[in-house]
Design a protein around this motif. Sequence first.
Motif, PDB file in Angstrom:
ATOM      1  N   PHE A 199       0.768  -1.290  -0.022  1.00 15.38           N
ATOM      2  CA  PHE A 199       0.018   0.099   0.069  1.00 15.38           C
ATOM      3  C   PHE A 199       0.722   1.096   0.029  1.00 15.38           C
ATOM      4  CE2 PHE A 199      -2.290   3.382   2.017  1.00 15.38           C
ATOM      5  CZ  PHE A 199      -3.553   3.087   1.484  1.00 15.38           C
ATOM      6  N   VAL A 200       1.958   1.108   0.713  1.00 13.05           N
ATOM      7  CA  VAL A 200       3.045   2.525   0.895  1.00 13.05           C
ATOM      8  C   VAL A 200       3.174   2.796  -0.494  1.00 13.05           C
ATOM      9  CG1 VAL A 200       4.964   3.474   1.705  1.00 13.05           C
ATOM     10  CG2 VAL A 200       3.548   1.833   3.149  1.00 13.05           C
ATOM     11  N   GLU A 201       3.986   1.830  -1.337  1.00 16.46           N
ATOM     12  CA  GLU A 201       4.346   2.275  -2.309  1.00 16.46           C
ATOM     13  C   GLU A 201       3.492   2.451  -3.763  1.00 16.46           C
ATOM     14  OE1 GLU A 201       7.828   0.804  -5.620  1.00 16.46           O
ATOM     15  OE2 GLU A 201       7.655  -0.304  -3.795  1.00 16.46           O
ATOM     16  N   GLU A 202       2.442   1.710  -3.460  1.00 13.09           N
ATOM     17  CA  GLU A 202       1.450   1.741  -4.917  1.00 13.09           C
ATOM     18  C   GLU A 202       0.328   2.635  -4.710  1.00 13.09           C
ATOM     19  OE1 GLU A 202       1.916  -3.176  -5.831  1.00 13.09           O
ATOM     20  OE2 GLU A 202      -0.128  -2.212  -5.028  1.00 13.09           O
ATOM     21  N   ILE A 203      -0.100   2.836  -3.537  1.00 14.58           N
ATOM     22  CA  ILE A 203      -1.031   3.940  -2.983  1.00 14.58           C
ATOM     23  C   ILE A 203      -0.590   5.316  -2.435  1.00 14.58           C
ATOM     24  CG2 ILE A 203      -3.300   4.373  -1.938  1.00 14.58           C
ATOM     25  CD1 ILE A 203      -3.600   2.531  -4.272  1.00 14.58           C
ATOM     26  N   ALA A 204      -0.119   5.110  -1.323  1.00 14.60           N
ATOM     27  CA  ALA A 204       0.103   6.365  -0.386  1.00 14.60           C
ATOM     28  C   ALA A 204       1.234   7.219  -1.068  1.00 14.60           C
ATOM     29  CB  ALA A 204       0.547   5.948   0.962  1.00 14.60           C
ATOM     30  N   ALA A 205       2.357   6.747  -1.590  1.00 20.39           N
ATOM     31  CA  ALA A 205       3.348   7.493  -2.155  1.00 20.39           C
ATOM     32  C   ALA A 205       3.262   8.076  -3.498  1.00 20.39           C
ATOM     33  CB  ALA A 205       4.750   6.779  -2.169  1.00 20.39           C
ATOM     34  N   PRO A 239       1.174  11.721  -3.835  1.00 15.33           N
ATOM     35  CA  PRO A 239       2.139  13.064  -3.808  1.00 15.33           C
ATOM     36  C   PRO A 239       3.268  13.398  -4.592  1.00 15.33           C
ATOM     37  CG  PRO A 239       1.936  11.457  -1.750  1.00 15.33           C
ATOM     38  CD  PRO A 239       0.896  11.015  -2.813  1.00 15.33           C
ATOM     39  N   LEU A 240       3.722  12.060  -4.879  1.00 11.64           N
ATOM     40  CA  LEU A 240       4.867  12.174  -5.858  1.00 11.64           C
ATOM     41  C   LEU A 240       4.534  12.856  -7.089  1.00 11.64           C
ATOM     42  CD1 LEU A 240       6.753   8.753  -5.234  1.00 11.64           C
ATOM     43  CD2 LEU A 240       7.589  11.034  -5.057  1.00 11.64           C
ATOM     44  N   GLN A 241       3.461  12.279  -7.877  1.00 11.67           N
ATOM     45  CA  GLN A 241       2.816  12.596  -8.948  1.00 11.67           C
ATOM     46  C   GLN A 241       2.412  14.284  -8.960  1.00 11.67           C
ATOM     47  OE1 GLN A 241       0.019  10.063 -11.292  1.00 11.67           O
ATOM     48  NE2 GLN A 241       0.977   8.316 -10.311  1.00 11.67           N
ATOM     49  N   ALA A 277       8.133  17.256   2.838  1.00  8.51           N
ATOM     50  CA  ALA A 277       6.930  17.762   3.563  1.00  8.51           C
ATOM     51  C   ALA A 277       5.785  17.045   2.646  1.00  8.51           C
ATOM     52  CB  ALA A 277       7.091  19.098   3.743  1.00  8.51           C
ATOM     53  N   GLY A 278       5.761  17.267   1.384  1.00 12.12           N
ATOM     54  CA  GLY A 278       4.954  16.921   0.435  1.00 12.12           C
ATOM     55  C   GLY A 278       4.674  15.764   0.093  1.00 12.12           C
ATOM     56  N   ASN A 279       5.920  14.751   0.424  1.00  5.92           N
ATOM     57  CA  ASN A 279       5.760  13.370  -0.213  1.00  5.92           C
ATOM     58  C   ASN A 279       5.749  12.445   1.290  1.00  5.92           C
ATOM     59  OD1 ASN A 279       6.136  10.744  -1.070  1.00  5.92           O
ATOM     60  ND2 ASN A 279       8.416  10.989  -1.000  1.00  5.92           N
ATOM     61  N   GLU A 280       6.683  12.721   2.068  1.00  7.69           N
ATOM     62  CA  GLU A 280       6.882  11.830   3.198  1.00  7.69           C
ATOM     63  C   GLU A 280       5.738  11.943   4.304  1.00  7.69           C
ATOM     64  OE1 GLU A 280       8.991   9.654   4.280  1.00  7.69           O
ATOM     65  OE2 GLU A 280      10.587   9.940   2.896  1.00  7.69           O
ATOM     66  N   THR A 281       5.267  13.216   4.482  1.00  5.65           N
ATOM     67  CA  THR A 281       4.259  13.417   5.489  1.00  5.65           C
ATOM     68  C   THR A 281       2.858  12.954   4.947  1.00  5.65           C
ATOM     69  OG1 THR A 281       4.044  15.753   4.845  1.00  5.65           O
ATOM     70  CG2 THR A 281       5.365  15.323   6.521  1.00  5.65           C
ATOM     71  N   THR A 282       2.404  13.370   3.784  1.00  2.00           N
ATOM     72  CA  THR A 282       1.143  12.857   3.023  1.00  2.00           C
ATOM     73  C   THR A 282       0.987  11.470   3.052  1.00  2.00           C
ATOM     74  OG1 THR A 282       1.325  15.031   2.122  1.00  2.00           O
ATOM     75  CG2 THR A 282      -0.597  13.245   1.176  1.00  2.00           C
ATOM     76  N   ARG A 283       2.386  10.854   2.540  1.00  2.23           N
ATOM     77  CA  ARG A 283       2.260   9.207   2.336  1.00  2.23           C
ATOM     78  C   ARG A 283       2.183   8.587   3.599  1.00  2.23           C
ATOM     79  NH1 ARG A 283       8.299   6.623   1.995  1.00  2.23           N
ATOM     80  NH2 ARG A 283       8.598   8.242   0.385  1.00  2.23           N
ATOM     81  N   ALA A 336       6.502   6.588  10.543  1.00  2.00           N
ATOM     82  CA  ALA A 336       6.417   6.240   9.197  1.00  2.00           C
ATOM     83  C   ALA A 336       6.257   4.863   9.276  1.00  2.00           C
ATOM     84  CB  ALA A 336       7.768   6.622   8.520  1.00  2.00           C
ATOM     85  N   ILE A 337       5.378   4.404   8.237  1.00  2.00           N
ATOM     86  CA  ILE A 337       5.514   2.929   7.979  1.00  2.00           C
ATOM     87  C   ILE A 337       5.996   2.825   6.717  1.00  2.00           C
ATOM     88  CG2 ILE A 337       3.746   1.173   7.413  1.00  2.00           C
ATOM     89  CD1 ILE A 337       1.895   2.255   9.409  1.00  2.00           C
ATOM     90  N   LYS A 338       7.008   1.910   6.615  1.00  2.00           N
ATOM     91  CA  LYS A 338       7.793   1.793   5.077  1.00  2.00           C
ATOM     92  C   LYS A 338       7.016   0.682   4.244  1.00  2.00           C
ATOM     93  CE  LYS A 338      11.472  -0.861   7.317  1.00  2.00           C
ATOM     94  NZ  LYS A 338      12.791  -1.100   7.782  1.00  2.00           N
ATOM     95  N   GLU A 339       6.270  -0.287   5.081  1.00  2.00           N
ATOM     96  CA  GLU A 339       5.641  -1.299   4.116  1.00  2.00           C
ATOM     97  C   GLU A 339       4.474  -1.695   4.612  1.00  2.00           C
ATOM     98  OE1 GLU A 339       6.503  -5.778   2.383  1.00  2.00           O
ATOM     99  OE2 GLU A 339       8.107  -4.733   3.561  1.00  2.00           O
ATOM    100  N   MET A 340       3.332  -1.961   4.162  1.00  2.00           N
ATOM    101  CA  MET A 340       2.026  -2.283   4.604  1.00  2.00           C
ATOM    102  C   MET A 340       1.241  -3.210   3.214  1.00  2.00           C
ATOM    103  SD  MET A 340      -1.025  -0.610   6.578  1.00  2.00           S
ATOM    104  CE  MET A 340      -1.548   0.514   5.055  1.00  2.00           C
ATOM    105  N   GLN A 341       1.712  -4.613   3.191  1.00  2.00           N
ATOM    106  CA  GLN A 341       0.855  -5.363   2.612  1.00  2.00           C
ATOM    107  C   GLN A 341      -0.488  -5.535   2.685  1.00  2.00           C
ATOM    108  OE1 GLN A 341       2.487  -6.724  -0.222  1.00  2.00           O
ATOM    109  NE2 GLN A 341       4.411  -6.007   0.200  1.00  2.00           N
ATOM    110  N   VAL A 342      -1.252  -5.399   1.292  1.00  2.00           N
ATOM    111  CA  VAL A 342      -2.680  -5.481   1.684  1.00  2.00           C
ATOM    112  C   VAL A 342      -3.382  -6.207   0.189  1.00  2.00           C
ATOM    113  CG1 VAL A 342      -2.912  -2.982   2.331  1.00  2.00           C
ATOM    114  CG2 VAL A 342      -3.043  -3.198   0.117  1.00  2.00           C
TER     115      VAL A 342
END
Length: 411
Positions: free
Chosen positions: A150-156, A159-161, A253-259, A402-408
Amino acid sequence: MTELLIPTGWDPTDPDINEVALPHEQFRALRESEPIRWIEQVPEARAGFLDTGYWACTRHAEVRQVSKDNDNWSAMENGVIIRFAPDMTRDQVEVQRAMLIHHDPPSHTKMRGIVSRGFTPRVIASLKQALKDRAYEIVEQAVAKGSGDFVEEIAAELPLQAIADFLGVPQEDRKKLFEWSNQMMGYDDPEIGADPAIASMEILGYFDQLANERRANPQDDIVTKLISVGQDDDHGALTNDEFGFFVILLTVAGNETTRNATTHGMHAFFEHPDQWELWKQERPETAIDEIVRWATPVTVFQRTAKQDTELAGQKIKKGDRVGLFYASANFDDTVFEDPFRFDIKRENNPHVAFGGHGAHYCLGANLARLQINLIFNALADLAADIKLAGEPRRLRSGWLNAIKEMQVDYK
């Protein structure tokens, strides 16, 4: 009164503590019995430029008080990042002073005036439809895979885009921002094992080139506005270095915190399925600030006393550092009714997750709220049956929740 013995040497910025969980019980005990507590730091700290410790400020009232008081408290003197074992040299702190978050008025006021051009209500409103489209596309692509991180595919991703669009960075380069951000913020985590100074230089070099391109060929975009001076402009423009450090701040601030707000918010919904059902059915506006309060992605920033002063009856000497523990203040039961209840209809929610108000209140707060709102709307519409598929893995950090990985499972 909470009866809890807090041992000598205990430090809430210890990344080993925060990798397991935020020390909420200790914070509660401090709020009730010792809201301003001296924290003696580990011996390694004494080799750095800082003193041997700091005052931990854990109550909501004092966190807000210091945040709004620029006469007695400085963000610039020692910067705002508090370290478990400070190893930065004074020269490194001087370099970081180019970053907005480390400024004091009046220079902070001037630089914020320049940067705020990119965060006007008109600019934020103009981004809404594009961000909504991206949010639904991101969730749709993740759901098509069936399961994932979820972290890489959704949460990050959103904000990255958004940052890439905001700064005119090609979307294919957004992964560089992701990697640089992780390297800058993950220095306490051996799994990441990166040099934040190298990551900072990579960002500065990349955006120095972008700034030079815009100076040579101005465009109708945010970058050109930030580095150019208009005919009727009272604030001026950012230098290349200031622009580079602004981008570093925006990336973090725009990536880490929103993620992390998004990830913690989804995890809170997993733990409180009744609230997920409520969100899917009603989408209350109050939900976003409750998610941000619950997550408190930045757990603590620091200030330095400009002169001898007093805080909650405790005498503070000029030059002493004070840690503003937002992660404690946001669960202060004298301010929040039943603070450990995740309640997306919470009406009275004066959380300090965006910096406790005052001059350093998060400039991008409304953009963050918009992104969190859009991604959870997309999740409710396209991944209503999302489930946790593994125990989340927390980042080892002294100041990020911070959560660096959350499998869903998305279906």
